[in-house]
Design an enzyme around this catalytic site. Structure first.
Site, PDB file in Angstrom:
ATOM      1  N   SER A 189       0.845  -1.187   0.000  1.00 57.51           N
ATOM      2  CA  SER A 189       0.000   0.000   0.000  1.00 57.51           C
ATOM      3  C   SER A 189       0.881   1.237   0.000  1.00 57.51           C
ATOM      4  O   SER A 189       2.108   1.137   0.046  1.00 57.51           O
ATOM      5  CB  SER A 189      -0.902   0.001   1.235  1.00 57.51           C
ATOM      6  OG  SER A 189      -0.139   0.386   2.357  1.00 57.51           O
ATOM      7  N   LYS A 190       0.223   2.385  -0.006  1.00 57.54           N
ATOM      8  CA  LYS A 190       0.956   3.656  -0.079  1.00 57.54           C
ATOM      9  C   LYS A 190       1.960   3.820   1.053  1.00 57.54           C
ATOM     10  O   LYS A 190       2.949   4.518   0.920  1.00 57.54           O
ATOM     11  CB  LYS A 190      -0.032   4.817  -0.051  1.00 57.54           C
ATOM     12  CG  LYS A 190      -0.738   4.973  -1.371  1.00 57.54           C
ATOM     13  CD  LYS A 190      -1.426   6.320  -1.467  1.00 57.54           C
ATOM     14  CE  LYS A 190      -2.231   6.399  -2.749  1.00 57.54           C
ATOM     15  NZ  LYS A 190      -3.613   6.767  -2.505  1.00 57.54           N
ATOM     16  N   ARG A 191       1.666   3.162   2.174  1.00 58.29           N
ATOM     17  CA  ARG A 191       2.583   3.258   3.304  1.00 58.29           C
ATOM     18  C   ARG A 191       3.987   2.771   2.939  1.00 58.29           C
ATOM     19  O   ARG A 191       4.974   3.197   3.505  1.00 58.29           O
ATOM     20  CB  ARG A 191       2.091   2.380   4.462  1.00 58.29           C
ATOM     21  CG  ARG A 191       1.049   2.997   5.330  1.00 58.29           C
ATOM     22  CD  ARG A 191       0.691   2.069   6.473  1.00 58.29           C
ATOM     23  NE  ARG A 191       0.268   0.748   5.971  1.00 58.29           N
ATOM     24  CZ  ARG A 191       0.900  -0.383   6.195  1.00 58.29           C
ATOM     25  NH1 ARG A 191       1.979  -0.397   6.927  1.00 58.29           N
ATOM     26  NH2 ARG A 191       0.441  -1.521   5.702  1.00 58.29           N
ATOM     27  N   HIS A 192       4.047   1.826   2.006  1.00 63.61           N
ATOM     28  CA  HIS A 192       5.338   1.228   1.665  1.00 63.61           C
ATOM     29  C   HIS A 192       6.131   2.049   0.651  1.00 63.61           C
ATOM     30  O   HIS A 192       7.340   1.934   0.572  1.00 63.61           O
ATOM     31  CB  HIS A 192       5.124  -0.175   1.092  1.00 63.61           C
ATOM     32  CG  HIS A 192       4.484  -1.116   2.049  1.00 63.61           C
ATOM     33  ND1 HIS A 192       3.165  -1.510   1.941  1.00 63.61           N
ATOM     34  CD2 HIS A 192       4.969  -1.723   3.156  1.00 63.61           C
ATOM     35  CE1 HIS A 192       2.873  -2.336   2.929  1.00 63.61           C
ATOM     36  NE2 HIS A 192       3.951  -2.473   3.685  1.00 63.61           N
ATOM     37  N   GLY A 193       5.433   2.850  -0.134  1.00 70.17           N
ATOM     38  CA  GLY A 193       6.117   3.615  -1.176  1.00 70.17           C
ATOM     39  C   GLY A 193       5.159   3.850  -2.327  1.00 70.17           C
ATOM     40  O   GLY A 193       3.946   3.752  -2.137  1.00 70.17           O
TER      41      GLY A 193
END
Ligand code: GLU
Length: 479
Positions: A250-254
């Site tokens: 998800s966006k949390r990862h990049g």
């Protein structure tokens, strides 16, 4: 062999879906199969034409090629589900007439009640209370103004065996799929699990290669196919793409949208290569492989069963490798906007010179915008020394180099002779050598301690710029 990629146009193309598209494309390429692009846009609130357009654009950019789709037609169209409602209606009427589906008049409120009541006992399953309504009961509900949904009558005690090409045999029981499920909503819009199998059948899809998140939907789809006498394709469910914490990417990862990778200066070839190899290993552990070779080696059955971890660093590294090997003209075209964005006008310089500069700097770029940190070395008159260079230029040895260089540039060094022997002359004048000499010269003439070899860089930086830089450094550090 016929394959399909079936995105829902509810946002940008996500990296996990892009991987599904790429694998379909490569498998189609390997076997000379047709690839169908089908737009699954029945979620009217969340779907949009802009999203569809951006998905098609991103797929095209990545190099995914489809043979039939909403943009190019084909024998089995239309290719947007929103344009196929008449087809689905015919099938629901058939199911209703044969007693394989029924109208359900339960309201959202009533269903909520049932769900709440079952929360205490365990998992929710529709009770089937509208299964056997009499004509009078139905009429009464209609008279109340209730709008029915259509539910599929899930056969009891039926087994669905999916021989998945990747996951192997998966056995489902009709008892465990949550009871009779809705196939047409009360507003007349049919739902995914119902129409997907109709479309796969009508579009003559032989192999469904899609994300593992759809494996649990497969028994519903197979039961619908059985009820309608439609063929069932072969399934291959791809393992999910995870972040390094083993949670769904998800966006949390990049960055997770293809569109952003393009804007961040990744090359489509490297993204395609990276995504294709995610969860699959080529012979001999080779990782950088052009598309044709991947297509030659790939086998659906050899794709990984377990989750693949997305490694952002590795993608960067792979992108750098693609940048180094890229055709020079094309690279120049792609990298030019980033140079302009950094404030340097590429139209104001000679093309062959710019091409040589880019050829020299590409080895230091993992993404296209990396050039922005380096280009000033060549295009600025004075490239303001960065912090490291600044600290070095304040040291005594460096000051000696600056003074000597200034003297040389005011006298014996000219545009004609400055390429040869500048180092030797400064060495002779200062008595410095090795690191003391060359680091100072590098900081003085390029403003950076890292970068291409001075011997190669100086002729491109040119006499005039070097002279100005020496003058600038003299005033700033050594006067
Ligand atoms: N439209 C579905 C999605 O975007 C894909 C359905 C499928 O491949 O069967 O997740």
């Amino acid at each position: 062999m016929r394959l399909r990629f079936a995105p829902s146009p509810t946002g940008f193309l996500h990296i996990g879906n892009a991987r599904t598209a790429i694998l379909n494309h490569l498998i189609a390429k390997k076997y000379g199969a047709a690839l169908v692009l089908r737009i699954e846009d029945t979620d009217m609130e969340r779907s949009s034409r802009e999203s569809e357009e951006s998905i098609l654009k991103d797929l095209t950019w990545l190099g995914v090629r489809w043979h039939e789709g909403p943009d190019r037609g084909g024998e089995y169209g239309p290719y947007r589900q929103s344009e196929r409602f008449d087809i689905y209606r015919e099938y629901s009427e058939r199911l209703l007439a044969g007693g394989k589906a029924y109208h359900c008049f339960c309201t959202a409120g009533e269903l909520d009640e049932m769900r709440k009541a079952s929360a205490e006992t365990g998992s929710y399953e529709y009770s089937g209370r509208c299964r056997d309504l009499s004509e009078e009961e139905k009429k009464a509900f209609l008279a109340e103004g209730r709008k029915p949904t259509v539910r599929f009558r899930v056969p009891e005690g039926e087994t669905v065996i999916v021989d998945d090409i990747i996951k192997g045999r998966v056995v489902f029981s009709s008892e465990n799929i949550g009871g009779d499920f809705i196939i047409v909503r009360s507003d007349g819009v049919p739902v995914y699990n119902y129409i997907v199998i109709i479309d796969d059948a009508l579009m003559k899809i032989t192999h469904v290669v899609r994300g593992e998140d759809h494996l649990s939907n497969t028994p519903k789809q197979v039961l619908i196919a059985r009820a309608l006498g439609l063929p069932v394709p072969q399934y291959a469910h791809l393992s999910l793409v995870m972040g390094d914490d083993r949670k769904k990417l998800s966006k949390r990862h990049g960055i997770t949208s293809v569109d952003m990778y393009r804007r961040e200066g990744y090359l489509p070839e490297s993204l395609l290569n990276y995504l294709a190899m995610l969860g699959w290993a080529a012979e001999g552990g080779v990782e950088i492989m052009p598309e044709d070779e991947i297509a030659a080696q790939i086998e659906i059955g050899k794709l990984a069963k377990s989750a693949a971890v997305f490694d952002f660093q590795k993608l960067r590294w792979m992108n750098g490798s693609y940048i180094r090997q890229y055709p020079q003209e094309r690279l120049l075209e792609l990298i030019e906007p980033y140079i302009n964005e950094a404030g340097f006008d590429t139209k104001s310089v000679e093309r062959p010179w710019l091409s040589e500069v880019v050829a020299l700097l590409k080895g230091y770029c993992e993404t296209l915008p990396d050039i922005q940190k380096l280009i000033g070395m060549f295009m600025a008159d004075v490239n303001e020394p960065d912090a490291e260079s600044d600290a070095l230029l304040r040291q005594e040895n460096a000051k000696a180099v600056i003074r000597e260089a200034r003297m040389l540039f005011e006298g014996e060094i000219t545009a004609e002779n400055f390429f040869s022997g500048l180092g030797d002359r400064i060495k002779a004048g200062t008595g410095l050598k090795g690191k003391d000499l060359f680091h100072s010269m590098r900081a003085l003439l390029t403003g950076r301690l890292k970068g291409p070899e001075l011997d190669r860089a100086l002729p491109l930086i040119g006499f005039e710029r070097c002279r100005k830089r020496v003058e600038y450094a003299y005033r700033k550090y050594a006067q």
